[in-house]
Design a protein around this motif. Structure first.
Motif, PDB file in Angstrom:
ATOM      1  N   PHE A 124       2.208   1.765   5.325  1.00  0.00           N
ATOM      2  CA  PHE A 124       1.771   0.477   4.784  1.00  0.00           C
ATOM      3  C   PHE A 124       0.271   0.495   4.540  1.00  0.00           C
ATOM      4  O   PHE A 124      -0.498   1.042   5.342  1.00  0.00           O
ATOM      5  N   CYS A 125      -0.158  -0.090   3.427  1.00  0.00           N
ATOM      6  CA  CYS A 125      -1.592  -0.375   3.257  1.00  0.00           C
ATOM      7  C   CYS A 125      -1.749  -1.569   2.330  1.00  0.00           C
ATOM      8  O   CYS A 125      -0.882  -1.863   1.503  1.00  0.00           O
ATOM      9  N   SER A 126      -2.869  -2.270   2.499  1.00  0.00           N
ATOM     10  CA  SER A 126      -3.008  -3.533   1.778  1.00  0.00           C
ATOM     11  C   SER A 126      -4.459  -3.924   1.572  1.00  0.00           C
ATOM     12  O   SER A 126      -5.315  -3.673   2.419  1.00  0.00           O
ATOM     13  N   TYR A 127      -4.719  -4.518   0.407  1.00  0.00           N
ATOM     14  CA  TYR A 127      -5.943  -5.261   0.117  1.00  0.00           C
ATOM     15  C   TYR A 127      -7.236  -4.457   0.306  1.00  0.00           C
ATOM     16  O   TYR A 127      -7.742  -4.298   1.412  1.00  0.00           O
ATOM     17  N   GLY A 128      -7.774  -3.991  -0.801  1.00  0.00           N
ATOM     18  CA  GLY A 128      -9.079  -3.342  -0.770  1.00  0.00           C
ATOM     19  C   GLY A 128      -9.068  -1.956  -0.170  1.00  0.00           C
ATOM     20  O   GLY A 128     -10.017  -1.573   0.504  1.00  0.00           O
ATOM     21  N   THR A 129      -8.006  -1.202  -0.412  1.00  0.00           N
ATOM     22  CA  THR A 129      -7.903   0.144   0.158  1.00  0.00           C
ATOM     23  C   THR A 129      -8.143   1.244  -0.871  1.00  0.00           C
ATOM     24  O   THR A 129      -8.824   2.224  -0.591  1.00  0.00           O
ATOM     25  N   LEU A 130      -7.573   1.102  -2.069  1.00  0.00           N
ATOM     26  CA  LEU A 130      -7.604   2.207  -3.028  1.00  0.00           C
ATOM     27  C   LEU A 130      -9.002   2.553  -3.508  1.00  0.00           C
ATOM     28  O   LEU A 130      -9.281   3.712  -3.833  1.00  0.00           O
ATOM     29  N   CYS A 131      -9.897   1.574  -3.560  1.00  0.00           N
ATOM     30  CA  CYS A 131     -11.227   1.834  -4.123  1.00  0.00           C
ATOM     31  C   CYS A 131     -12.070   2.751  -3.242  1.00  0.00           C
ATOM     32  O   CYS A 131     -13.139   3.191  -3.657  1.00  0.00           O
ATOM     33  N   TRP A 132     -11.581   3.065  -2.037  1.00  0.00           N
ATOM     34  CA  TRP A 132     -12.315   3.969  -1.147  1.00  0.00           C
ATOM     35  C   TRP A 132     -11.740   5.380  -1.157  1.00  0.00           C
ATOM     36  O   TRP A 132     -12.208   6.250  -0.420  1.00  0.00           O
ATOM     37  N   LEU A 133     -10.746   5.627  -1.996  1.00  0.00           N
ATOM     38  CA  LEU A 133     -10.081   6.924  -2.037  1.00  0.00           C
ATOM     39  C   LEU A 133     -10.638   7.766  -3.179  1.00  0.00           C
ATOM     40  O   LEU A 133     -10.585   7.357  -4.337  1.00  0.00           O
ATOM     41  N   SER A 134     -11.120   8.956  -2.865  1.00  0.00           N
ATOM     42  CA  SER A 134     -11.715   9.808  -3.896  1.00  0.00           C
ATOM     43  C   SER A 134     -10.706  10.709  -4.588  1.00  0.00           C
ATOM     44  O   SER A 134     -11.018  11.300  -5.620  1.00  0.00           O
ATOM     45  N   ASP A 135      -9.489  10.819  -4.053  1.00  0.00           N
ATOM     46  CA  ASP A 135      -8.462  11.683  -4.648  1.00  0.00           C
ATOM     47  C   ASP A 135      -7.120  10.972  -4.520  1.00  0.00           C
ATOM     48  O   ASP A 135      -6.499  10.989  -3.451  1.00  0.00           O
ATOM     49  N   ILE A 136      -6.670  10.354  -5.605  1.00  0.00           N
ATOM     50  CA  ILE A 136      -5.452   9.552  -5.539  1.00  0.00           C
ATOM     51  C   ILE A 136      -4.210  10.428  -5.381  1.00  0.00           C
ATOM     52  O   ILE A 136      -3.237  10.046  -4.727  1.00  0.00           O
ATOM     53  N   GLY A 137      -4.236  11.625  -5.952  1.00  0.00           N
ATOM     54  CA  GLY A 137      -3.098  12.526  -5.824  1.00  0.00           C
ATOM     55  C   GLY A 137      -2.898  13.011  -4.398  1.00  0.00           C
ATOM     56  O   GLY A 137      -1.778  13.027  -3.878  1.00  0.00           O
ATOM     57  N   ALA A 138      -3.998  13.405  -3.746  1.00  0.00           N
ATOM     58  CA  ALA A 138      -3.911  13.856  -2.356  1.00  0.00           C
ATOM     59  C   ALA A 138      -3.471  12.719  -1.439  1.00  0.00           C
ATOM     60  O   ALA A 138      -2.722  12.931  -0.481  1.00  0.00           O
ATOM     61  N   TRP A 139      -3.918  11.527  -1.733  1.00  0.00           N
ATOM     62  CA  TRP A 139      -3.498  10.350  -0.954  1.00  0.00           C
ATOM     63  C   TRP A 139      -1.994  10.136  -1.077  1.00  0.00           C
ATOM     64  O   TRP A 139      -1.291   9.955  -0.086  1.00  0.00           O
ATOM     65  N   ALA A 140      -1.473  10.168  -2.306  1.00  0.00           N
ATOM     66  CA  ALA A 140      -0.041   9.937  -2.525  1.00  0.00           C
ATOM     67  C   ALA A 140       0.791  11.021  -1.847  1.00  0.00           C
ATOM     68  O   ALA A 140       1.831  10.718  -1.230  1.00  0.00           O
ATOM     69  N   ARG A 141       0.354  12.256  -1.928  1.00  0.00           N
ATOM     70  CA  ARG A 141       1.079  13.336  -1.255  1.00  0.00           C
ATOM     71  C   ARG A 141       1.055  13.143   0.260  1.00  0.00           C
ATOM     72  O   ARG A 141       2.043  13.390   0.948  1.00  0.00           O
ATOM     73  N   GLY A 142      -0.067  12.684   0.781  1.00  0.00           N
ATOM     74  CA  GLY A 142      -0.159  12.417   2.216  1.00  0.00           C
ATOM     75  C   GLY A 142       0.775  11.313   2.646  1.00  0.00           C
ATOM     76  O   GLY A 142       1.438  11.404   3.689  1.00  0.00           O
TER      77      GLY A 142
END
Length: 282
Positions: A124-142
């Motif tokens: 789960f994650c919510s509200y104001g999280t994605l803008c701190w991620l430098s690699d969206i692909g690595a995040w999704a795989r994680g």
């Protein structure tokens, strides 16, 4: 990943978290008296969590994590900010709601958790999280790696289209942005939103907060997010958009249309201010 920028953001969040929590009064008492910080949207997306292992990524100071734990879940909250995790751990103890909190960059957590075979029923994650991620692909795989087969990813976020505006509703930021956007530091959005983000008992707390540490944000469009999750092997069941922002009042003239749902001023065309995704690991 851009570790130097993540480290800058950690310092900026440490400073901002102190200001944010200064406005929220006695949070332990709020939870002891049965309080919850979940909005209906994420509560509905999560569904019945009793007995489930829930990994809450970028959990901030733990208020939503404890709200989920109160529903019977076994919750692990992860956040990059030392200040946030220390506060969350103390709040868990003082409120009597059990949860585990870990200070870690999410990318480091993914790597270490995968090595020990850790799995969860819900991420789960919510509200104001994605803008701190430098690699969206690595995040999704994680995210996908952390889920049991049949496990669910539950996500709700402010809509990236809304983030093209300055506070006066003027177009200011690019929707498509490949580079990190330097900012003056994480601001005191709790003070800016007042009682929108504090369920009851808003306090003035720290005033005129100026963050001494700069921060760096990353822009991810809805297409990039959904593609990354799909390519990581998750099956997206729902993608919903909302013409209001829960609790957050970043723009001039925003009004509460009920339930602390903040909408644009009267007469302005409705635009998406939040979106949510529910996905499952086959």
């Amino acid at each position: 990943m851009k570790q130097d920028l993540h480290e800058a953001n950690r310092l900026s969040w440490n400073a901002a978290t102190v200001a944010h929590n200064s406005h929220k009064g006695d949070q332990a008492a709020f939870f002891r008296e049965g309080g919850s910080t979940l909005f209906p949207e994420e509560a509905g997306l999560l569904g019945d969590v009793k007995g489930l292992r829930v990994l809450h990524l970028q959990c901030n100071a733990g208020q939503d994590s404890l709200s989920i734990a109160r529903l019977g879940a076994e919750v692990t909250g992860v956040d990059i900010s030392d200040e946030a995790v220390d506060f969350a751990t103390q709040l868990s103890q003082q409120s009597g709601i059990a949860a585990r909190f870990v200070r870690s960059d999410v990318y480091d957590y993914f790597r270490e958790a995968q090595a020990r075979g850790e799995k969860h029923h819900i991420v789960f994650c919510s509200y104001g999280t994605l803008c701190w991620l430098s690699d969206i692909g690595a995040w999704a795989r994680g995210v996908a790696q952390m889920l049991e087969p049949g496990g669910r990813f539950v996500f709700i976020e402010f809509h990236p289209f809304a983030l093209v505006f300055d506070p006066a509703w003027k177009f200011h930021y690019d929707y498509f942005n490949e580079a990190p956007v330097p900012e003056e530091g994480v601001g005191d959005y709790v003070a800016e939103s007042g009682d929108g983000l504090v369920r009851e008992g808003y306090e003035r707390g720290v005033e005129n907060f100026a963050n001494p540490h700069p921060s760096f944000e990353f822009t991810w469009g809805v297409g990039q997010v959904t593609t990354a999750l799909s390519q990581a092997g998750l099956v997206i069941g729902r993608l919903d958009e909302y013409p209001y922002a829960n609790g957050w009042k970043p723009f001039e003239g925003m009004r509460d249309i009920g339930g602390r749902r903040m909408a644009p001023p009267e007469g302005m065309p409705r635009i998406p201010l939040m979106y949510s995704i529910s996905a499952r690991k086959p």
